[in-house]
Design an enzyme around this catalytic site. Structure first.
Site, short mmCIF file in Angstrom:
data_model
loop_
_atom_site.label_atom_id
_atom_site.label_comp_id
_atom_site.label_asym_id
_atom_site.label_seq_id
_atom_site.Cartn_x
_atom_site.Cartn_y
_atom_site.Cartn_z
N GLY A 196 1.04 -1.15 -0.01
CA GLY A 196 -0.03 0.01 0.06
C GLY A 196 0.94 1.18 0.00
O GLY A 196 1.95 1.32 -0.69
N SER A 197 0.39 2.35 0.73
CA SER A 197 0.97 3.57 0.36
C SER A 197 2.04 3.73 1.62
O SER A 197 1.91 2.83 2.60
CB SER A 197 -0.10 4.50 0.91
OG SER A 197 -0.45 4.71 2.13
N GLU A 218 5.56 -3.38 0.96
CA GLU A 218 5.75 -3.05 -0.54
C GLU A 218 4.83 -1.69 -0.73
O GLU A 218 3.73 -1.80 -0.59
CB GLU A 218 5.08 -4.18 -1.23
CG GLU A 218 5.72 -5.69 -0.90
CD GLU A 218 6.63 -5.61 -1.91
OE1 GLU A 218 6.69 -5.31 -3.05
OE2 GLU A 218 7.67 -6.39 -1.72
N CYS A 253 2.05 0.13 -8.52
CA CYS A 253 3.09 0.70 -7.75
C CYS A 253 4.42 1.13 -8.59
O CYS A 253 5.29 1.65 -8.22
CB CYS A 253 3.34 -0.24 -6.70
SG CYS A 253 3.48 -2.14 -7.05
#
Lengths: 484, 484
Positions: A196-197, A218, A253
């Site tokens: 995610g962020s 990640e 991403c």
């Protein structure tokens, strides 16, 4: 329709206790159990592809080809690799011993960490949920998966399929949003794997710190693409386009976030991009069925804001059309937006592609280095020296030369970030390792003991110790023979 | 503290500048620095031993074995292996990606922070330092204020031997650590207690800084009298050496407590007593071979552990304490209650509980009730018991038929799991600990496949599906129009 079940602290605690009991009972340790679960995941991929494609279309407007290739095929390969290699991965690794520990033998044993939590993202909801789960199961852990609530159809389908096929005593799905995630994060896990962020990554790691839980994060970043004039422009541009708009419409991403090229070459790049974009998506890309839509109105508004900023909106050289009702933004190219604009300060995660021009390509290194480390950095060139310098001096999770994003399909390369783009890695054996503890085991003999080890200490013992440390056979003999 | 804040900021700025200059990338520079650490230790053996004696009453032989020798060996291994460690690892890529190439290179994180501990202040500072430098980082070391002479030695001598723009030392306690932790580091390496480990990780989370935490735990020692009775003398010596012969039990891998079958406990104790006397004489306080306790507070803590009346009642040997002289006598307890404080926190001192069980197999159950320790020791020749220990318990490491010595085996990773830590080091693992494994993939600009690009259609979908399955023959058929 049944009311949504409450999932708070109490439920989370019961869940973890249940799974820990299963783990302690040894349910997940055996090779057979792991293989059975992996095979069930394969059945899900083989028998439920149409439903998965529909869920992804509902959540993201994802074209069938993208769903089939980037979610299901990649997963299928990942499972098949694990099935093929699991015995090897599970086998202990021999380690060399030295004179100081002689006589001894040593090995490194992979053991599961225990009960692990996988929190996945909305953009590749199946891939980013099941791929880490493959790692967790291969390594022998019990696992809870929390899919993203921003892809609700996928989340519901994942919950349904996993409940239907996998062993509920050790593999569970918890659907939900902030409340549920917070409840889960308060529990003690043996590992947390988060996609995610960067902002939420910090929250996850801070929660993990309370229990000394190791994490894989990640995350993302602004993945730059450096385009050298010494390249095959058509191929370059096609790969950038399919890597950007052909992968969830820039919402990935490792999406090419912005392009760096020379002032001289930029017009050619833009021309080529316009031409190929039209070939791929037609004269009215808003009508093309070959691109995902923007996931929701929050992200649509966020991207809108990036485009509408003063000094940015007048830099659009292609595209720029928006349709809030259908959550669509056309493939948009911008030329030379200010470096401190919003669009150049946050990960775009959408169909907007700024092109920044430089006097010479050398400057691209400084531009990239002055920003947080991205998940990927790309370079298109024939120039061998440039490739070498780029690979050696640009710090990113991974570097890809002359292509976009394909490295995540390669199970022989670790996939992960560095700095703001994350920590830890997975894919292939790296997934197995990510969810394992590598336990060092030393087998010593009860013979071969030396008084040197024990008090009372003396000069002689010190000399022998020194010789042993240097592992110098001659010195050892000299000391033992009293010659030193 | 303002002055300290400025010092830290200035140091960070200089180290980052040095890293950006590329100087630390050179293998030659790294080897020279590590060589200088070697020289520094060799040139100053007497000074170091004196500092350790002042701080901990450590005998010079113990100091050499546990600290100087470790550092000298670590430096030698690093210098001799660095070329090999720094070689990129090439990956095999599937045929589908031909002629693409893949490799993984180890790149330094950047500017890293090493926080060391007071019990082995020289080796726990210099060993991680060697790893950080070997990997090409710039590094700031904060040594522990609880070993002030060793800390002062490092602060004064490191600048005389090493590149001060890249490697810095700061002295101080928790207030200095707090300031350090407010800043962004590219990696933090901490040796210490789980309690502080949590604080470190929480601080690191604010900056997404990866951490290695070398913590501790209660390292149990199983004595399976049935199968090792022939060598019981060696066993007893090794246990005694592992408990009292290394910093008086104040080591993360010290023998914390022993597990043995009830019927053999008294003969074990009867053998331990004369062994202790043979090590330290009639009056261990004056032997010069037994390290001191770190501080009065630590003595008070050990005192408190012994003050529990049920624990007092279990003392079968020793028990005397001299707070002024920072002395705790080598003490043996027989069956203190399992719920007493001494059986629920890491002892970190010269007190050895012996816990009896009816059947040695029960020791596994007891170990499992406690957090995962850094090491488990087992003296046994029973293969079944060994297998059970390996598969049913979890710890950083397991050593059979010896204690402590796994520390010397640099082919084995040294690190914990769960409460005993995150990450590992020693040998190549030190190099890896301070490196980011960056994946590099290089594709070819030739060999472009139309199937990769929109607009999508069934042909392209089938093509890609087959490609993912690496069904090359079917792919060829498809392309020849012989497959639908």
């Amino acid at each position: 329709m049944a009311a949504k079940k409450m999932f708070g602290a109490a439920e989370a605690s019961i869940l973890v206790t249940d799974l820990r009991r299963s783990f302690d009972d040894g349910v997940t340790r055996g090779y057979e159990w792991r293989v059975t679960q992996l095979k069930k995941l394969l059945i899900i991929c083989d028998n439920h592809e149409p439903e998965i494609v529909v869920a992804l279309r509902d959540d993201l407007g994802k074209p069938e080809l993208e769903s089939s290739v980037y979610e299901i095929s990649l997963l299928r390969n990942s499972i098949k690799l694990a099935l093929k290699q699991l015995k090897n991965w599970m086998a202990p690794e021999e380690a060399k011993t030295s004179l100081t520990t002689f006589p001894a033998s040593a090995e490194i044993v992979s053991e599961p960490l225990g009960v692990v939590l996988v929190i996945s993202a909305w953009n590749y909801p199946f891939l980013l949920s099941i791929d880490p789960v493959i790692g967790a199961i291969s390594a022998g852990n019990a696992v809870v998966l929390k899919p993203s609530e921003l892809a609700p159809a996928s989340s519901a389908l994942l919950a349904k399929l996993i409940e239907q096929y996998l062993d509920p005593s050790a593999v569970r799905v918890v659907e939900g949003a902030v409340t549920e995630t917070t409840a889960l994060l308060e529990q003690k896990w043996d590992k947390i794997f988060y996609t995610g962020s960067s902002k939420i990554g910090r929250v996850i790691m801070a929660a993990a710190a309370k229990h000394l839980t190791p994490v894989v994060l990640e995350l993302g970043g602004k993945s730059p693409v450096v385009v050298d004039s010494d390249t095959d422009l058509k191929v370059t541009v096609r790969r950038i386009i399919v890597g950007k708009w052909g992968c969830n419409n820039g919402q990935a991403c490792v999406s090419p976030d912005y392009i760096l090229t020379t002032k001289e070459y930029a017009p050619k790049v833009i021309e080529a991009m316009k031409k190929e974009l039209e070939t791929f998506y037609g004269k009215n890309p808003m009508d093309s069925k070959d691109m995902s839509r923007i996931v929701n109105s929050t992200h649509f508004d966020r991207l809108s804001k990036l485009l509408d900023e003063k000094e940015v909106s007048d830099k659009i050289v292609y595209g720029g059309e928006k349709d809030r009702e259908n959550l669509k933004i056309a493939p948009t190219i911008l030329l030379d937006v200010p470096l401190d604009s919003l669009i150049m300060s946050e990960e775009i995660f959408g169909p907007l592609l700024p092109i920044l021009t430089l006097n010479n390509l050398e400057e691209s290194f400084d531009v990239i280095r002055s920003r947080p480390k991205p998940l990927a950095a790309y370079l298109f060139t024939h120039n061998k020296k440039l490739k070498e310098r780029f690979a050696a001096t640009v710090s990113a999770g991974g570097i890809v030369v002359n292509d976009i994003a394909v490295h995540l399909a390669l199970h022989t390369l670790p996939f992960g970030g560095v700095g703001e783009s994350g920590m830890g890695a997975y894919h292939g054996k790296f997934s197995f390792d990510a969810f394992s503890h590598k336990k060092a085991v030393l087998y010593r003999s009860l013979f071969g003991d030396s008084a040197v080890r024990y008090p009372p200490y003396s000069r002689g013992k010190l000399r022998l110790l020194k010789a042993l440390v240097d592992s110098n056979i001659f010195d050892i003999f000299k000391v033992l023979l009293g010659l030193a | 503290m303002e002055g300290m804040k400025e010092t830290v900021e200035e140091s960070l700025r200089e180290m980052r500048e040095t890293f950006a200059s590329g100087r630390t990338r050179s293998l030659k520079w790294r080897k020279a620095q590590i060589g200088a650490i070697y020289e520094m230790v060799k040139d100053n053996e007497d000074k170091i031993c004196s500092a350790l004696f002042q701080d901990l009453g450590k005998h010079s032989t113990e100091a050499f074995r546990d600290e100087l020798g470790v550092v000298l060996r670590s430096a030698t291994v690093a210098i001799n292996s660095l070329d090999k460690w720094a070689v990129p690892k090439h990956s095999n890529l599937p045929l589908l990606f031909y002629p693409a190439k893949g490799k993984v290179i180890s790149e330094p994180y950047g500017t890293v922070l090493v926080l060391s501990s007071w019990n082995f202040p020289i080796s726990l500072s210099l060993d991680p330092l060697i790893g950080a430098i070997a990997a090409g980082n710039t590094v700031l070391l904060k040594s522990s204020e609880l070993s002030p002479n060793a800390s002062a030695f490092l602060a004064k001598t490191i600048p005389a031997y090493l590149d001060t723009k890249a490697i810095k030392v700061i002295e101080g306690g928790p207030d200095v650590a707090t300031i350090l932790l407010q800043h962004q580091w590219d990696k933090i390496f901490f040796t210490g207690s789980p309690k502080i480990g949590r604080i470190i990780m929480a601080a690191a989370a604010q900056h997404l800084t990866p951490v290695t935490l070398e913590l501790g735990g209660k390292c149990p020692t199983i004595v399976d009298h049935h199968t090792i009775s022939k060598n019981i003398k060696s066993v007893v010596k090794r246990i005694a050496g592992g408990k009292w012969g290394s910093c008086s039990g104040q080591a993360c891998i010290s023998v914390d407590y022993v597990l043995i079958e009830k019927s053999y406990a008294s003969s074990l104790i009867d053998m331990l007593k004369p062994t202790i006397k043979s090590f330290f004489g009639e009056n261990p306080k004056e032997s010069g071979c037994l390290s001191r306790i770190a501080t009065k507070q630590h003595v008070q803590r050990l005192s408190r552990l012994l003050n529990d009346p049920r624990v007092q009642a279990s003392i079968v040997y020793g028990g005397s304490i001299d707070e002024e002289k920072l002395y705790v006598e080598p003490t043996i307890l027989l069956d203190p209650p399992l719920d007493s404080e001494i059986m629920n926190e890491e002892i970190f001192g010269p007190i050895l509980p012996i816990i009896t069980v009816r059947d040695i197999q029960e020791s596994i159950g007891i170990i499992k009730t406690k957090p995962k320790p850094l090491a488990i020791y087992a003296f046994t020749n029973d293969e079944n018991l060994k297998t059970r220990i390996l598969s049913e318990t979890s710890s950083g490491s397991v050593t059979f038929n010896d204690v402590m010595i796994q520390y010397m085996c640099d082919a084995l990773p040294f690190g914990g799991v769960g409460e005993s830590g995150i990450g590992r080091y020693h040998g190549k693992y030190s190099f890896d600990c301070f490196s980011h494994e960056k994946a590099i993939m290089e594709g070819s600009l030739g060999m472009d496949l139309e199937a990769r690009y929109p607009p999508w259609n069934n042909f392209k979908l089938t093509f890609i599906r087959l490609a993912f399955r690496e069904a090359y023959f079917k792919l060829i058929l498809l392309m020849l129009g012989l497959k639908r």
